[in-house]
Scaffold this motif. Sequence first.
Motif, PDB file in Angstrom:
ATOM      1  N   LYS A 142      -3.537  -0.240  -9.646  1.00  0.00           N
ATOM      2  CA  LYS A 142      -4.469  -1.005  -8.822  1.00  0.00           C
ATOM      3  C   LYS A 142      -4.159  -0.831  -7.338  1.00  0.00           C
ATOM      4  O   LYS A 142      -5.069  -0.729  -6.508  1.00  0.00           O
ATOM      5  CB  LYS A 142      -4.420  -2.485  -9.200  1.00  0.00           C
ATOM      6  CG  LYS A 142      -5.048  -2.789 -10.550  1.00  0.00           C
ATOM      7  CD  LYS A 142      -5.024  -4.276 -10.856  1.00  0.00           C
ATOM      8  CE  LYS A 142      -5.737  -4.579 -12.166  1.00  0.00           C
ATOM      9  NZ  LYS A 142      -5.713  -6.023 -12.503  1.00  0.00           N
ATOM     10  N   GLU A 143      -2.871  -0.802  -7.009  1.00  0.00           N
ATOM     11  CA  GLU A 143      -2.475  -0.597  -5.614  1.00  0.00           C
ATOM     12  C   GLU A 143      -2.982   0.752  -5.102  1.00  0.00           C
ATOM     13  O   GLU A 143      -3.454   0.873  -3.960  1.00  0.00           O
ATOM     14  CB  GLU A 143      -0.951  -0.661  -5.485  1.00  0.00           C
ATOM     15  CG  GLU A 143      -0.457  -0.784  -4.067  1.00  0.00           C
ATOM     16  CD  GLU A 143      -0.736  -2.152  -3.459  1.00  0.00           C
ATOM     17  OE1 GLU A 143      -1.228  -2.174  -2.299  1.00  0.00           O
ATOM     18  OE2 GLU A 143      -0.477  -3.175  -4.113  1.00  0.00           O
ATOM     19  N   GLY A 178       0.775  -1.223   0.000  1.00  0.00           N
ATOM     20  CA  GLY A 178       0.000   0.000   0.000  1.00  0.00           C
ATOM     21  C   GLY A 178       0.811   1.278   0.000  1.00  0.00           C
ATOM     22  O   GLY A 178       2.035   1.285  -0.155  1.00  0.00           O
ATOM     23  N   ASP A 221      -8.251   8.797  -6.780  1.00  0.00           N
ATOM     24  CA  ASP A 221      -7.207   7.809  -7.076  1.00  0.00           C
ATOM     25  C   ASP A 221      -6.700   7.876  -8.520  1.00  0.00           C
ATOM     26  O   ASP A 221      -6.018   6.965  -8.987  1.00  0.00           O
ATOM     27  CB  ASP A 221      -7.674   6.391  -6.744  1.00  0.00           C
ATOM     28  CG  ASP A 221      -8.909   5.960  -7.533  1.00  0.00           C
ATOM     29  OD1 ASP A 221      -9.146   6.513  -8.627  1.00  0.00           O
ATOM     30  OD2 ASP A 221      -9.622   5.057  -7.065  1.00  0.00           O
ATOM     31  N   LYS A 233      -8.994   2.085   1.091  1.00  0.00           N
ATOM     32  CA  LYS A 233      -8.665   1.754   2.490  1.00  0.00           C
ATOM     33  C   LYS A 233      -8.549   3.022   3.329  1.00  0.00           C
ATOM     34  O   LYS A 233      -9.061   3.087   4.467  1.00  0.00           O
ATOM     35  CB  LYS A 233      -7.360   0.965   2.533  1.00  0.00           C
ATOM     36  CG  LYS A 233      -6.854   0.633   3.936  1.00  0.00           C
ATOM     37  CD  LYS A 233      -5.593  -0.216   3.848  1.00  0.00           C
ATOM     38  CE  LYS A 233      -5.016  -0.541   5.223  1.00  0.00           C
ATOM     39  NZ  LYS A 233      -4.372   0.638   5.844  1.00  0.00           N
ATOM     40  N   GLN A 279      -6.783   0.624  -4.435  1.00  0.00           N
ATOM     41  CA  GLN A 279      -7.051  -0.080  -3.175  1.00  0.00           C
ATOM     42  C   GLN A 279      -6.624   0.753  -1.968  1.00  0.00           C
ATOM     43  O   GLN A 279      -7.322   0.786  -0.947  1.00  0.00           O
ATOM     44  CB  GLN A 279      -6.313  -1.426  -3.179  1.00  0.00           C
ATOM     45  CG  GLN A 279      -6.829  -2.404  -4.219  1.00  0.00           C
ATOM     46  CD  GLN A 279      -5.899  -3.595  -4.418  1.00  0.00           C
ATOM     47  OE1 GLN A 279      -4.897  -3.742  -3.715  1.00  0.00           O
ATOM     48  NE2 GLN A 279      -6.217  -4.448  -5.378  1.00  0.00           N
TER      49      GLN A 279
END
Length: 364
Positions: free
Chosen positions: A158-159, A126, A177, A166, A162
Amino acid sequence: MGSYAGDDIVFLLKDLSALSLERGTEDREEAIQGGTHYSEMLPKEYRPSEEYVGLFREALRTTAAKVAEAVGVVAEQIAAKRSDKLVLASLARAGTPIGILIKRYMKKFGLANPPHYGLSIIRGKGIDENALRYMLREHPGADIQFVDGWTGKGAIRKELIQACAKFERESGIRLNDDLAVLADPGRCSATYGTREDFLIPSACLNATVSGLISRTVLRDDLIGPGDFHGAKYYREWAAEDHSNFFLDVVEARFDETRERARAEAARLLERTDDPVTWQGEADIRGIQEHFGIADRNLVKPGVGETTRVLLRRVPWKILVDDTGNPNLASILLLAKERGVTVEAYPGLAYSCVGLIRPLKGGAE
């Protein structure tokens, strides 16, 4: 930290320069494929040959205008999409020089003069949430724009998706994002300069074109709960540092490319279709099937990622769409220096793909 000017960027990183974290290529590869996370150690920095440095300078000479135009296309889109509370957050380290160029472009043409930070994001672990909280404290209501150099198969994109989800769950703060990149051959970013998989010269030299900063490190015995992710500052490489030279050469081409950049940005902003298709993933699946590679993390698509394979992994072979592609000069030289097979593989979405030699499972 780093060899950049303070008004270009502030690195939100813990300085680990005093520690010995590097491991040899073969040893590191075995550890990664054996399950050790790549962020727990560093590769030995590649000391480029005189011929390779000459190739970098020639690549910069021939691509500076293309890079400048792509920077302009991205910067113009960011300025149109974002608020007056814009903060640039470049993903260390490939995003760092690109973020600086975007900031310089915006300032030069009066679009904005945003604060700019460098922070760490690590696949499988992350983003550095302490760095996010710091930016939000320093700039209440910040409209954070994440920046990277290019996309490969989209793992970091993608990280980021996510990580932002979070962060919102845990803090109640929603971050955009969107990941702005110069080159998006993987078709996984909505804000990009080009979809062409071309050589961005800052991909060539690792630390010596990225402010003398190492890859980022995240290890429990080194990084405490309140710390930023870590990195080393290679001060001893100062005589070989090309970081500011790269920036200055590209910036010098902003004026001549601005009208083209503005026109292309306007065209992209008027799109009605969704530009994110993740098309590159289909290529990766096909290559995995063709070569019998179970672990997709051993397939690194694009000029930037293939360069990384050759500089700090154990390469198996390099696939190229066309051996006559001028974007591949640095790739072909590195492959020759390391004795790596180059194989024609027509029909790629990318200019090239680097395959890492499978050892015994695991991946970076």
